[in-house]
Enzyme design. Structure first.
Site, PDB file in Angstrom:
ATOM      1  CG  MET A 285     -50.754 -13.404 -29.170  1.00  0.00           C
ATOM      2  SD  MET A 285     -49.942 -13.379 -30.787  1.00  0.00           S
ATOM      3  CE  MET A 285     -48.493 -12.376 -30.432  1.00  0.00           C
ATOM      4  CD  GLU A 286     -49.145 -20.584 -27.805  1.00  0.00           C
ATOM      5  OE1 GLU A 286     -49.877 -21.306 -27.100  1.00  0.00           O
ATOM      6  OE2 GLU A 286     -48.699 -20.940 -28.922  1.00  0.00           O
ATOM      7  CG  ASN A 287     -45.651 -14.721 -28.241  1.00  0.00           C
ATOM      8  OD1 ASN A 287     -46.402 -13.928 -27.673  1.00  0.00           O
ATOM      9  ND2 ASN A 287     -45.350 -14.607 -29.523  1.00  0.00           N
ATOM     10  N   GLY A 288     -46.493 -14.347 -24.655  1.00  0.00           N
ATOM     11  CA  GLY A 288     -46.364 -13.233 -23.722  1.00  0.00           C
ATOM     12  C   GLY A 288     -46.476 -11.859 -24.339  1.00  0.00           C
TER      13      GLY A 288
ATOM     14  CG  ASN B  26     -51.978 -18.161 -28.905  1.00  0.00           C
ATOM     15  OD1 ASN B  26     -51.330 -17.238 -28.417  1.00  0.00           O
ATOM     16  ND2 ASN B  26     -52.901 -18.818 -28.217  1.00  0.00           N
TER      17      ASN B  26
END
Length: 835
Positions: A322-325, A239
């Site tokens: 990732m956590e941002n998509g 990430n």
């Protein structure tokens, strides 16, 4: 004639066409950028480049523990490659490290690129192939220009064993489709992971200590080249946006402005490339330049501009969301790396003159103007200097031994006070006025200045304390007669020997007892000092008597062959002592040969397991059975007398704990380290408890509640800073020791422990507190102010007797990273001398 010309022209055209068609990694390696490349495929591609291009040369510099090749590739113009040796010698001569200089060869900037020191950060090696291709690509006009004044030394994989462990695993569990979901098994690496080398050591923490074969072989050739720029290519959590220089604080005070300036230049140049592609990145936040054994700091302290590059990718497998998509793929990761690395080569080429001048000034001025407080370091004569000399030689640090007597005064490491002392023959002398002036000071300066307590790693490493050697740091340049080495007189073994005496004073002693046990030879150890004529046996000293080994054919020859590696061994002609400590008396304990079980697998800290395994397998060459924790229930414990639990959280059932309890009562011995000791905490029959009394426990609970109430009024911004007040990332802590107990034999008057965790216990009741932190203790490195109070009168090493057996608690790991030499002796005491 015309026909002949056409033929020549055709051949020239044909050869140029072949060169122009140099295959990229995508053309040569199936599925490149979508799947990890096998190590043999990496080697094949680089061999192909060497065959097809005149701009690259290969040099094999070693092999790994698993017999994989370690290779360097030199990339530059054909003219530069033809003059490599002259360029190398000129570079060394300019900083006083060689007497050979060829004036006809122009200076070149040397850029060393290191990839994949951590095996599971595999985008490094993947990008190395793209970097090499672009530097060799005949159609790339930019790189042709860079190579005119630049020598690129490229190491595509520092850690082939770890890379292969990870790569083979990922290949085995991969299907045709990628699985970017977080919980797919390709994102759940199995123990011990591919990060580490064969012995599960972190090679990126081993640059200065050189405990591992890969590091030893690499640093040997690194020291033959001494580049101006060194780039260490890594990955971090998937990430995280890309990291490149400038580095974060703390920066060591010895780092020069030219090194910082080039970091800033790189930050601007790489960010320009990343901005153009809309790639996220960060600088100056996490990765500092302080601890000396990293791939960025070690080159920095040798005058290079050292740096770390970090791409988000650990745990990403082939592709992950990732956590941002957004998804990150292997192709993304290697492309980011290749872009940053090529920008570094480009920047170095454009800044050649400034880099070479800064590098030479760094090394040459260091001798003229000492950066630190002290100009000479004096190590008092001690058998442990044998191993310290090995470390100094590995790092090309000059030293000599005193051959005269002189009175001096200096900073005394063990008391942290200025004291008068006498230099005596055979004391080891290290002068800062030498080619490795800065590295010498970094390793030996007693008080490293830490300008920011948020450090990424341990904050103290004073070599004399690590080796348990009395030492002084002196402000003046001592002029005393010296000799290059210590004379070793060959022993004449008498025809008849009553007993052999092997002093217990360094790691070689442990190697000898390990060999004696494996040969089936009975050994005893002294509990108190014993004198036999002109031979004094100190506590811990080993005795091998002829009387107790009647079956050994040719006793004198057999035993002397084993003990000869310990040059200070003695032959004793009589068992009658001068001080009532006869060899047949109670002073000499018969030692049991350890039969060792070491647990590995789930729950066990992999690097701490690796440190123990390496100690047994390589340091003392002693047999050990390694069993996965999942299979522990199948083990018949009575086949062993020693169970080693490296740091970790062991999920053992009550039945398994009961089995261990019974085994200990019947004579079993447990050596438990760090978090592993929690298996015995507050359990019936064991002394280990975080509180000495009920009152102490109640007081602690009350203070914790009061602190929680106070925290309500504190701001969030300072939370990280406040948290470190109760931390100790890695500091050296003074310990008082019980010198009468075997676990403390040979350590000296006190023991300085490297503490890397916050867990602490009060001195134990009904146990032997072998080493503990006294009320007014000395320390080196960062210790949070709350932690400093907590450590007072806490135990570091203790022996808890239970029935016929015992549990040896090691709150600190004496084998941490394999470089704490006095810790190696302490662990050897626990293994061999504590019965």
């Amino acid at each position: 004639m015309k026909k002949h010309c056409y033929t020549v022209l055709f051949l020239v055209f044909f050869l140029n066409t072949i060169t122009a068609q140099l295959k990229s990694p995508s053309d040569y390696i199936p599925n490149y950028g979508n799947q990890i490349t096998y190590y043999h495929q990496v080697e094949n591609y680089f061999n192909y480049l060497v065959t097809e291009s005149k701009l690259i040369k290969k040099q094999k510099y070693g092999v790994t523990a698993e017999q994989r090749d370690l290779n360097l590739f030199f990339i530059s113009t054909p003219e530069n490659l033809a003059n490599l040796e002259q360029i190398r010698n000129n570079n060394l001569a300019a900083i006083g490290m060689s007497d050979t200089k060829t004036a006809s060869v122009d200076d070149k900037v040397i850029v060393w690129l290191s990839f994949n020191v951590h095996g599971n950060e595999f985008a490094g090696t993947e990008s190395a192939m793209t970097v090499a291709y672009e530097l060799l690509n005949p159609t790339n006009e930019a790189t042709k220009t860079w190579l005119k004044n630049t020598i690129v030394i490229l190491d595509p994989c520092i850690n082939p064993d770890g890379y292969s462990r990870y790569g083979n695993w990922l290949r085995e569990i991969s299907g045709k489709k990628t699985h970017p979901g977080l919980y797919d098994r390709e994102h759940m690496e199995v123990w011990p992971g591919g990060r580490y080398n064969h012995y599960i050591f972190d090679l990126n923490r081993d640059w200065a200590w050189q405990t591992q074969a890969e590091t030893q072989q690499r640093i040997a050739i690194y020291n033959q080249w001494m580049p101006q720029v060194h780039t260490d290519v890594h990955e971090m959590g998937y990430n995280s946006p890309y990291f490149f220089p400038p580095s974060a604080e703390p920066l060591h005070e010895f780092i020069e402005q030219y090194q910082k300036d080039f970091h800033t230049t790189l930050g601007k140049n790489i960010s320009a490339k990343f901005d153009k592609q809309n790639w996220m990145y960060n600088t100056r936040e996490r990765f500092d330049l302080f601890y000396p054994s990293y791939g960025d700091t070690y080159p920095t302290y040798n005058g290079a501009v050292g740096m770390t590059l970090e791409q988000g990718g650990i745990g990403a497998g082939r592709e992950i969301t990732m956590e941002n998509g957004t998804n990150v793929t292997i192709k993304d990761r290697l492309t980011h790396h290749a872009t940053a690395v090529l920008t570094i080569v480009e920047s170095a080429s454009s800044q050649k003159d400034a880099l070479i001048k800064g590098f030479r000034d760094f090394n040459n001025n260091a001798r003229k103007k000492i950066k630190g407080t002290y100009k000479t370091y004096v190590m008092k004569s001690n058998p442990k200097l044998e191993q310290m000399a090995v470390l100094l030689k590995k790092n090309n640090i000059d030293f000599a031994y005193a051959d005269a007597t002189a009175n001096e005064s200096g900073f005394h490491y063990q008391s942290k006070k200025n004291k008068s002392f006498k230099i005596e023959p055979n004391d080891l002398i290290i002068k800062v006025d030498q080619p490795r002036a800065v590295l010498t000071q970094v390793l030996f300066e007693p008080n490293q200045k830490l300008n920011d307590s948020l450090s990424y790693d341990i904050t103290a490493w004073a070599i004399p304390l690590a080796y348990g050697v009395e030492a002084y740091a002196v402000k003046n340049n001592i002029n005393i007669k010296t000799k290059p080495g210590l004379a070793v007189v060959a022993k004449n073994v008498p025809e008849s020997v009553y007993a052999f005496h092997i002093p217990w004073n360094n790691r070689t002693s442990a190697q000898v007892i390990a060999a004696l046990h494996q040969a089936g030879i009975k050994v005893r150890s002294a509990m108190k000092k014993a004198v036999f004529g002109d031979i004094t046996i100190e506590p811990g000293g080993l005795i091998v008597s002829k009387a107790e080994n009647p079956k050994i054919v040719d006793f004198e020859k057999t035993v002397s062959e084993i003990v000869k590696v310990k040059s200070d061994y003695n032959c004793i002609a009589t068992g009658f002592s001068s001080n009532s400590k006869d060899l047949g008396g109670e002073n000499f304990n018969l030692l049991k040969a350890p039969k060792i079980l070491l647990l590995s697998g789930k729950g066990v800290n992999s690097t701490e397991f690796g440190a123990t395994w390496f100690y047994l397998d390589e340091t003392i060459n002693y047999p050990v059975s390694i069993v996965e924790t999942a299979n522990f229930s199948r083990v018949k414990l009575y086949n062993y007398n020693t169970l080693i639990l490296a740091d970790g959280y062991y999920d053992l059932s009550n039945d398994q704990k009961t089995q261990i309890d019974a085994w200990i009562k019947n004579g079993g011995r447990v050596i438990a380290m760090n978090a592993a000791i929690s298996l015995f905490e507050d359990r019936e029959g064991y002394a280990l408890s975080p509180f000495a009394t009920t009152e102490e426990k109640e007081k602690s609970v009350k203070e914790e509640k009061e602190l929680e109430l106070k925290k309500r009024f504190l701001d969030f911004e300072g939370s990280e800073r406040r948290a470190i007040s109760g931390s100790i990332p890695g500091a050296i802590i003074e310990n008082k020791i019980d010198k009468t107990y075997p676990m403390a034999f040979g350590l000296g008057d006190s023991y300085y422990s490297l503490k890397t965790g916050e867990k602490c216990y009060p001195l134990l009741k009904k146990s032997i507190n072998v080493a503990y932190v006294p009320k007014e203790y000395l320390s080196y490195g960062f210790v949070g102010h709350e932690m400093k109070k907590k450590l007072t009168e806490t135990v570091s090493y203790a022996v808890d007797k239970k029935g016929e057996g015992a549990v040896i608690y090691m709150v600190d790991n004496p084998l941490f990273r394999g470089f704490w030499e006095n810790g190696i002796l302490l662990f050897s005491n626990a293994l061999f001398l504590v019965n």
